[in-house]
Design a protein around this motif. Sequence first.
Motif, PDB file in Angstrom:
ATOM      1  N   ASP A 119       0.792  -1.230   0.000  1.00 48.79           N
ATOM      2  CA  ASP A 119       0.000   0.000   0.000  1.00 48.79           C
ATOM      3  C   ASP A 119       0.824   1.280   0.000  1.00 48.79           C
ATOM      4  OD1 ASP A 119      -2.451  -1.265  -0.145  1.00 48.79           O
ATOM      5  OD2 ASP A 119      -2.580  -1.517   2.015  1.00 48.79           O
ATOM      6  N   TYR A 120       2.001   1.248   0.602  1.00 51.84           N
ATOM      7  CA  TYR A 120       2.780   2.487   0.729  1.00 51.84           C
ATOM      8  C   TYR A 120       3.935   2.613  -0.254  1.00 51.84           C
ATOM      9  CZ  TYR A 120       0.037   3.426   4.847  1.00 51.84           C
ATOM     10  OH  TYR A 120      -1.019   3.661   5.690  1.00 51.84           O
ATOM     11  N   ARG A 123       1.566   0.396  -4.503  1.00 56.35           N
ATOM     12  CA  ARG A 123       0.283   0.937  -4.996  1.00 56.35           C
ATOM     13  C   ARG A 123       0.412   2.363  -5.565  1.00 56.35           C
ATOM     14  NH1 ARG A 123      -4.875  -0.586  -4.365  1.00 56.35           N
ATOM     15  NH2 ARG A 123      -4.278  -2.152  -2.845  1.00 56.35           N
ATOM     16  N   PRO A 136      -7.334  -4.769  -3.931  1.00 54.50           N
ATOM     17  CA  PRO A 136      -6.552  -5.042  -2.726  1.00 54.50           C
ATOM     18  C   PRO A 136      -5.602  -6.212  -2.969  1.00 54.50           C
ATOM     19  CG  PRO A 136      -8.838  -4.659  -2.153  1.00 54.50           C
ATOM     20  CD  PRO A 136      -8.773  -4.749  -3.656  1.00 54.50           C
TER      21      PRO A 136
END
Length: 185
Positions: A119-120, A123, A136
């Motif tokens: 996610d960090y 993405r 996800p």
Amino acid sequence: MATVLSVSGSPSATSRTARLARHLDDRLRRQGHEVVSLQVRSLPAEALLGADFGHPAIVEAAAQFARAEGVVIATPVYKAAYSGLLKSLLDLLPQYALAGKTVLPLATGGSTAHVLAIDYALRPVLTSMGAAHVVPGWFTLDKDLSVGADGTLTVAPAAATALAEVTDRFSVALGARLEPLARTA
């Protein structure tokens, strides 16, 4: 169904990450998708490190991205980020190489301390490349992946269930994106 490009960003020839991607490729094929595999480590190092946009192997890799409706990006996590090898390839692709595509990010690593790398770290890059939908993703611990003497991958039951669910969600999202296109054809 859709054409899916499955990209392994691991530099290792004996990579659990690559084996995991192949495991998910099989599931996607059973769902009716055409899956094309790309091992970034098979691309010429001099082209990747020298930023040779015109090298035939890099041009073909970019064409594979262009032909795909969906992309699976699998990477080991090193120092809380995706692999440098994967970064080298992504840097050589056109800015919007993922425009209109559904993308599934996957990561493997030795510690849950790296779980947020998807996610960090990954993405934002996938989004900046124009991905229409980044579903996800999933982080799998190395300890949940074992390779037998014959090279067969075994995924721990809980991890296998979670991976099946994210793969199925990717497949559904991919189908949903293609459905309006089929109606207009």
